[in-house]
Scaffold this active site. Structure first.
Site, PDB file in Angstrom:
ATOM      1  CG  HIS A 140      -1.680  -1.071   1.562  1.00 14.67           C
ATOM      2  ND1 HIS A 140      -1.290  -2.240   2.315  1.00 14.67           N
ATOM      3  CD2 HIS A 140      -2.702  -1.676   0.613  1.00 14.67           C
ATOM      4  CE1 HIS A 140      -2.077  -3.412   2.210  1.00 14.67           C
ATOM      5  NE2 HIS A 140      -2.956  -3.054   1.363  1.00 14.67           N
TER       6      HIS A 140
HETATM    7  S1  FES Z   1       1.740  -0.617   3.272  1.00 18.25           S
HETATM    8 FE1  FES Z   1       0.021  -1.809   3.651  1.00 18.25          FE
HETATM    9  S2  FES Z   1       1.237  -3.684   4.433  1.00 18.25           S
HETATM   10 FE2  FES Z   1       2.651  -2.281   3.862  1.00 18.25          FE
END
Ligand code: FES
Length: 178
Positions: A140
């Site tokens: 993410h």
């Molecule tokens: S940014 Fe979501 S698990 Fe690493």
């Protein structure tokens, strides 16, 4: 056995160390991949026994990954530039304020030892990626700096620290402190 990652966007290697540099404390030298072997040493490691790690083979600018208590542990041999970057940071700007000095051992500032699990949802970040001389989490988009502190993305906290101590200038024990 030491295996370099397949093609990465950086020129420095990220090493996976499954054995050789790592041994369960008190055990004889281990010369085969411990984590995939159902032997007593592997069981001890999986159960959380302290492990010794030889730092000598880790060149400046390289990072290795070992396993302790079933978790990947990143051990970084930081460059002077990475140390300076971590230390020339405005702590007020950090989501999880912590100085670099709080995250490494005095006198061994070149070594950073952290849990290699993103504090967002548990992916394993990739080293030498992102904008902060540290890690980028592909899941993410969280980014961590050269001290393992979260700098961008949804992760709420820094990469977790690990209990460890130096047995010598080139050897640490993870899971045990003096
Ligand atoms: S940014 Fe979501 S698990 Fe690493």
């Amino acid at each position: 056995m030491t295996t370099a990652l397949p093609a990465t966007p950086t020129r420095r290697d990220f090493l996976f160390v499954a054995t050789g540099a790592v041994a369960a404390v008190g055990a004889a030298a281990v010369t085969w991949p411990f984590i995939s072997q159902l032997n007593p040493d592997a069981s001890a490691v999986a159960a959380g026994a302290p492990i010794e790690v030889d730092l000598a083979p880790i060149a400046e600018g390289q990072s290795i990954k070992v396993f302790w208590r079933g978790q990947p542990i990143f051990i970084n041999h930081r460059t002077p530039e990475e140390i300076a970057f971590a230390r020339n940071t405005d702590l007020q700007s950090l989501r999880d304020p912590q100085s670099d000095e709080q995250r490494v051992k005095a006198g061994h500032e070149q070594w950073l030892v952290v849990v290699g699990i993103c504090t967002h949802l548990g992916c394993i970040p990739t080293y030498h990626q992102g904008d902060y001389q540290g890690w980028f989490c592909q899941c993410h988009g969280s980014q961590y700096d050269s001290s393992g502190r979260v700098r961008a993305g949804p992760a709420p906290a820094n990469l977790a620290l690990v209990p460890y101590d130096f047995l010598s200038d080139s050897k640490i024990v993870i899971g045990q402190t003096a």
